[in-house]
Each structure stands twice: as structure tokens, then as C-alpha cells.
Scaffold this motif. Structure first.
Motif, short mmCIF file in Angstrom:
data_model
loop_
_atom_site.label_atom_id
_atom_site.label_comp_id
_atom_site.label_asym_id
_atom_site.label_seq_id
_atom_site.Cartn_x
_atom_site.Cartn_y
_atom_site.Cartn_z
N PRO A 1 -6.49 -1.37 3.05
CA PRO A 1 -7.55 -2.10 2.34
C PRO A 1 -7.27 -3.60 2.34
O PRO A 1 -6.14 -4.02 2.10
N ILE A 2 -8.29 -4.40 2.60
CA ILE A 2 -8.09 -5.86 2.64
C ILE A 2 -9.06 -6.61 1.74
O ILE A 2 -8.87 -7.79 1.47
N ALA A 3 -10.13 -5.96 1.27
CA ALA A 3 -11.10 -6.61 0.38
C ALA A 3 -11.55 -5.61 -0.67
O ALA A 3 -11.49 -4.40 -0.46
N TRP A 4 -12.01 -6.12 -1.80
CA TRP A 4 -12.44 -5.22 -2.87
C TRP A 4 -13.53 -5.87 -3.71
O TRP A 4 -13.65 -7.08 -3.77
N GLY B 1 -10.68 -10.79 -0.61
CA GLY B 1 -9.36 -10.25 -0.33
C GLY B 1 -8.57 -10.04 -1.61
O GLY B 1 -8.90 -10.60 -2.67
N PHE B 2 -7.52 -9.21 -1.56
CA PHE B 2 -6.66 -8.99 -2.71
C PHE B 2 -5.84 -10.25 -2.97
O PHE B 2 -5.17 -10.75 -2.07
N PRO B 3 -5.85 -10.77 -4.20
CA PRO B 3 -5.10 -12.00 -4.50
C PRO B 3 -3.62 -11.86 -4.14
O PRO B 3 -2.99 -10.85 -4.44
N LEU B 4 -3.07 -12.87 -3.47
CA LEU B 4 -1.67 -12.95 -3.09
C LEU B 4 -1.24 -11.86 -2.11
O LEU B 4 -0.05 -11.67 -1.86
N SER B 5 -2.21 -11.13 -1.55
CA SER B 5 -1.87 -10.01 -0.67
C SER B 5 -2.58 -10.05 0.67
O SER B 5 -1.96 -9.86 1.71
N MET C 1 -0.05 -12.38 0.69
CA MET C 1 1.06 -11.59 1.21
C MET C 1 2.31 -11.68 0.33
O MET C 1 3.21 -10.87 0.43
N ILE C 2 2.37 -12.70 -0.54
CA ILE C 2 3.57 -12.89 -1.38
C ILE C 2 3.81 -11.67 -2.26
O ILE C 2 4.94 -11.17 -2.36
N TYR C 3 2.75 -11.16 -2.89
CA TYR C 3 2.91 -10.01 -3.78
C TYR C 3 3.36 -8.78 -3.00
O TYR C 3 4.10 -7.93 -3.51
N ARG D 1 1.05 -1.78 -3.04
CA ARG D 1 1.19 -2.76 -4.11
C ARG D 1 -0.15 -3.16 -4.76
O ARG D 1 -0.34 -2.96 -5.95
N PRO D 2 -1.08 -3.78 -4.01
CA PRO D 2 -2.29 -4.27 -4.69
C PRO D 2 -3.18 -3.17 -5.25
O PRO D 2 -3.87 -3.36 -6.26
N GLN D 3 -3.16 -1.98 -4.61
CA GLN D 3 -4.04 -0.90 -5.07
C GLN D 3 -3.52 -0.21 -6.32
O GLN D 3 -4.29 0.38 -7.08
N SER D 4 -2.20 -0.25 -6.52
CA SER D 4 -1.62 0.50 -7.64
C SER D 4 -2.08 -0.02 -8.99
O SER D 4 -1.99 0.69 -10.00
#
Length: 513
Positions: free
Chosen positions: A327-330, A348-352, A1-3, A200-203
Motif C-alpha cells: 500500500p502506498i496511498a490511503w 501517501g503514508f506520512p514518513l513512509s 520512508m523514515i518510519y 509499519r504504516p498499516q498497523s
């Protein structure tokens, strides 16, 4: 969640296309359909789109809508729905986006739940008996096209422009609805900050495609996903092709002309596009990245997409998520490794985002005893409108229960087994059965396993509508816990706005018949 949190001041939809124009003045957006509120053209510069957003916001303001008002948008499927949502964001109006596929009676029930909102619809919808009394339950009736009552938004041209309104990042931005598989759909409330958290994480994936290459998107115009997929492409300076139709023949024409480097679509859309792998025009030959969210993709589909590309190292990025959290996993697949197991949706997305699986029956989660999937993400909706208790029921000390069951393997990868409501005794995973049958029966276009009164049953449709060979079916199911089958024409499969089959509705249809 930090990112997701660093410098997060909320997504800005009202000025999206102006910023896209600054990123790349040469970028264009093309569609495969005319807009109801801007007919006669299918290609726009980003400056053109910003002009439409400002025009639409001026029309809404002149019609009497003000900051904080709720506007239900329930009209024919069209990209102007997305532009209207951006126009609402510009003046602080909160759009409630209802899928055109919703039954009018369901849409009317949601209008009543909202307590006299403004309503934007069209004569085709108003002509249905369920909406005959809609004007009496709304503050203002807006139409796209002349109707016997209300304000025709299509005729409100040349309205005086209004200044952009600044709204706090934690105020409601827009409202979408759930699929309604267990009853009346819930109304999910999103904010500028929660949507920026999803962005953020998807961009990062868009940065892997050069700006000179276009991005093609086939995502529901009323789904929260369009409000991250589109900004990611626009703000990175890409030209965009927006597809409303998923018919392979129609899609091939647009894709062959645009030659996108990245394609974002629903998993079921990619399934219908498998035939494009052998299309003579090679419409997917230049795709570097295939991307899908929502459900897990089928292995057969992933392999077909990768085979369709002629790029040196194409990849398929599968993201698992939900409209309530994004989205929570990839996981990434390539031609070398393929997709050996479709239920593995990655990490999960790192830091997200964070994921855990909690016991469902008192035993450690495993393939044989899947547990409840719970996640943490700042992209989570802030409430269900008028049903906050239902929202609270899915939150456990900050963890959101997805409504799915699965387990984690020794590598920490999440395996998605089923929806909680779709569990069938004696079938470890209906989704896994569907994966295997699609691989074994390439002539099948869609298949879902449901529980009918006679027991577990596969409901399928073939690509060309011809009856499935009984011998091939027997061979394909000899080692599977499902042997009964029902074949339907594809158009009879009830689907959501994101092309998922409505399993509960399908069961009701078959049991009623």
C-alpha cells in the motif's frame, strides 16, 4: 520512508503465533473451511497455530528441505498455505506461492523458470495433463494426499522438531507472482525487511479497534497482503476470522457469529457483500473499520458498507497499492461525507511513502492527460526472480513505476485513472465509467470496460443472472462514452487470486467467441 526504517530488523513469521499468544492468550482464529494438513477443526488458539507451524516445518525438514531452498506451493485454496509459508520462514526455506487459480500450464512454466525447485502440490493438481511431468523438473515432489510418486506431507506426522533458523533481514522471505495480465506472471521477491516496511504504516489502524473485538479477513492466502493483514491482527491481540469464500450467504454466517470490529477484504469482495447491508442477521452491524487495498473501491460499495454498520462513526479505509510495493496511498471515508468520487485514492503514508506523477505525453498530468504514477517505498520488492532487467525497467532513480496513470489535484490527492495497458482512446477513465454505471444500475454486480474490435464495450453481470433491461442501460449510458455491452454469467468472468477481473484474458475470451 523514515518510519519504515527505524529499528526495522524484518518481519518474523516463524514465531508470529507464539508472539500473538503472548499478546492475548485468549485470542482465537476461526476459519470457514477445514485445513488439508490439519483436518477436522475450524477453531484454533494462537498456541495451536504455532504448534502447527512448528509441526509443518518439522515435516519439511524431514522431507529434506534446507535453509535457502525454494519450495513452490501450488495447491488447493486453503489457509494451510499461509501456515506453510510461516513454517518455511521458521527454517529459512523460501516458499514460492502460486495462486490455485493459475492454469496448471502456467504454474508448470513458473516451476521451470525457478530451476528445479521443490514442489508442494496435491493430487487434484497433479492429475491435470500439464503437470504430468512435474516430478522430472523438481528436486523433490511433496504432496498433500497420496500420489503415485513423491512424499505425502499429510502422512508425515510426529516428525522431530527442529530449531528456528535465523535468516538475515535482506535475504528472500517468500516469492509471490503478479497477475500475468500481459503474459507469463512475474515472480516478485520479498524480504523480511521489505515486509516489515509494509507492516509499519498499516498497523496503526488496528490500534483503533479494541482488542476485545475480532478482526475478519478475506484476502488471498498466496498474496503478500495476507502476511501483513494477519500479523497486524494477531500481534495486536485480536481474535481473527479467516474467510476463504466470498459468497455473501456463507460469509454472513461467519460474520454474524464473530461480529468483527474490523473487516479487511478485496474491493470486489466488498462489492459482492453489498447485499449484506440489508441482511436480517446484520452481520456487519458491529464493524467500526472496513479496509481494502489493491484497487480503488467503487463509491456504491463504500456507501453500502458504511450503511451496513450500526456503529456510531464507522469508516472505510481505502488503500491503493500494488503487490510489488504494498500500500502506498490511503484515504478515509465516513457516513457523513460518503465517497463522492471513487478515483481519488488520497495521499501517501506520512514518513513512509512518496508519490509523484510524471508526464506521459509531454503535457502536465491532468484528468484529460493523465501521467505515469511513480512511488517510493521501502516495501518495494528487491527483484523479479530471473528477470532483474524487467525490475530495473520499472525503477527510475529510486522511483517505482506502478503501471497506472492518473494525476494529482490541488490538494495533493492522487487520482487513479486507469492501468497503462487498459487505456482506450475517447474514454478518459474506464474506471470512472464503471463507477458511474454501478451507481446507476444497482442490479449489476460486476462491470468492466474493455476495448473490443467493435470499440469500447462494457462487460457486465447482474446479481441474479437475469438479463439487464435495455431501456435502463440506454438511460444509464446516455452521457457516457461507452454504449456497447456484453452480459456474461458471473462465473465466466476470469479473475485473479484477489478477485480482480483479468481484462486481457476477458478480451481474448470475447474476441475468440
Amino acid at each position: 520512508m523514515i518510519y519504515q526504517r527505524i529499528g526495522n530488523r524484518g518481519i518474523r513469521l516463524g514465531s508470529l503465533f507464539a508472539r500473538g499468544h503472548r499478546a492475548n492468550p485468549r485470542a482465537r482464529l476461526v476459519t470457514d473451511h477445514d485445513l488439508d494438513l490439519a483436518p477436522g477443526r475450524r477453531e484454533f488458539s494462537m498456541a495451536d497455530l504455532q504448534e502447527l507451524v512448528e509441526d509443518f516445518s518439522a515435516r519439511l525438514w524431514s522431507a529434506g528441505l534446507r535453509t535457502g531452498d525454494r519450495l513452490v506451493v501450488y495447491k488447493s485454496d486453503n489457509f494451510d498455505v499461509t501456515l506453510l509459508a510461516c513454517a518455511c520462514a521458521r527454517i529459512g526455506v523460501v516458499p514460492v506461492l502460486l495462486s490455485p487459480k493459475l492454469e496448471p500450464a502456467t504454474a508448470f512454466a513458473l516451476v521451470q523458470r525457478l530451476g528445479r525447485p521443490h514442489l508442494l502440490t496435491d493430487p487434484r493438481k497433479l492429475a491435470t495433463p500439464a503437470l504430468a511431468d512435474a516430478a522430472a523438473h523438481t528436486a523433490t515432489l511433496l504432496t498433500v494426499g497420496a500420489w503415485r510418486e513423491g512424499i505425502d506431507l499429510a502422512g508425515m506426522t510426529d516428525q522431530p522438531r527442529v530449531a528456528e533458523v535465523e535468516v538475515g533481514p535482506d535475504e528472500p522471505l517468500f516469492v509471490t507472482h503478479t497477475s500475468g495480465t500481459t503474459g507469463l506472471p512475474k515472480l516478485a521477491v520479498h524480504t523480511r525487511r521489505t515486509m516489515q516496511s509494509r507492516y509499519r504504516p498499516q498497523s496503526l489502524f488496528a490500534r483503533l479497534v479494541p482488542r476485545r473485538e475480532a478482526v475478519a479477513i478475506h484476502v488471498s492466502f498466496v498474496h503478500s497482503r495476507i502476511f501483513t493483514a494477519l500479523p497486524i491482527a494477531v500481534l495486536h491481540g485480536h481474535s481473527v476470522a479467516l474467510l476463504r469464500e466470498d459468497d455473501p450467504a456463507l460469509a454472513a454466517r461467519v460474520l454474524a457469529r464473530v461480529r468483527p470490529g474490523l473487516v479487511e477484504a478485496h474491493p470486489n469482495t466488498f462489492t459482492s457483500w453489498e447485499v449484506l447491508a440489508d441482511h436480517p442477521a446484520r452481520p456487519l452491524a458491529d464493524v467500526r473499520i472496513f479496509s481494502s487495498t489493491f484497487d480503488a473501491a467503487h463509491p456504491r460499495t463504500v456507501e453500502a458498507m458504511l450503511r451496513a454498520s450500526r456503529r456510531r462513526r464507522p469508516v472505510y479505509v481505502q488503500m491503493y497499492g500494488q503487490s510489488e510495493v504494498g500500500p502506498i496511498a490511503w484515504r478515509v471515508y465516513d457516513q457523513r461525507r460518503g465517497m463522492p468520487e471513487g478515483r481519488d485514492v488520497g495521499r501517501g503514508f506520512p514518513l513512509s511513502t512518496a508519490i509523484r506523477v510524471v508526464p506521459r505525453d509531454g503535457r502536465p498530468p491532468s484528468r484529460e492527460h493523465p501521467g505515469y504514477i511513480e512511488v517510493r517505498s521501502d516495501g518495494r520488492i528487491v527483484t523479479y526472480f530471473a528477470e532483474h532487467e524487467r525490475w530495473l525497467a520499472q525503477v527510475n532513480d529510486g522511483w517505482w513505476r506502478m503501471g497506472d496513470v492518473g494525476y494529482k489535484d490541488s490538494r495533493g490527492h492522487l487520482h487513479l485513472q486507469d492501468r497503462e495497458i487498459d487505456l482506450i482512446d475517447g474514454v478518459p477513465s474506464t474506471l470512472e465509467v464503471e463507477d458511474r454505471l454501478l451507481v446507476r444500475l444497482p442490479e449489476v454486480a460486476e462491470i468492466v470496460v474493455v476495448e473490443l474490435s467493435e470499440g469500447p464495450t462494457a462487460v457486465l453481470c447482474t446479481r441474479d443472472g437475469s438479463p439487464l433491461d435495455p431501456t435502463r442501460w440506454t438511460l444509464a449510458t446516455q452521457d457516457l462514452p461507452v454504449t456497447r455491452r456484453v452480459q456474461l454469467p458471473r462465473e465466466q468472468m476470469p479473475t485473479t487470486s484477489t478477485t480482480k477481473v483479468r481484462r486481457r484474458e476477458l478480451v481474448a475470451l470475447l474476441e475468440g467467441r
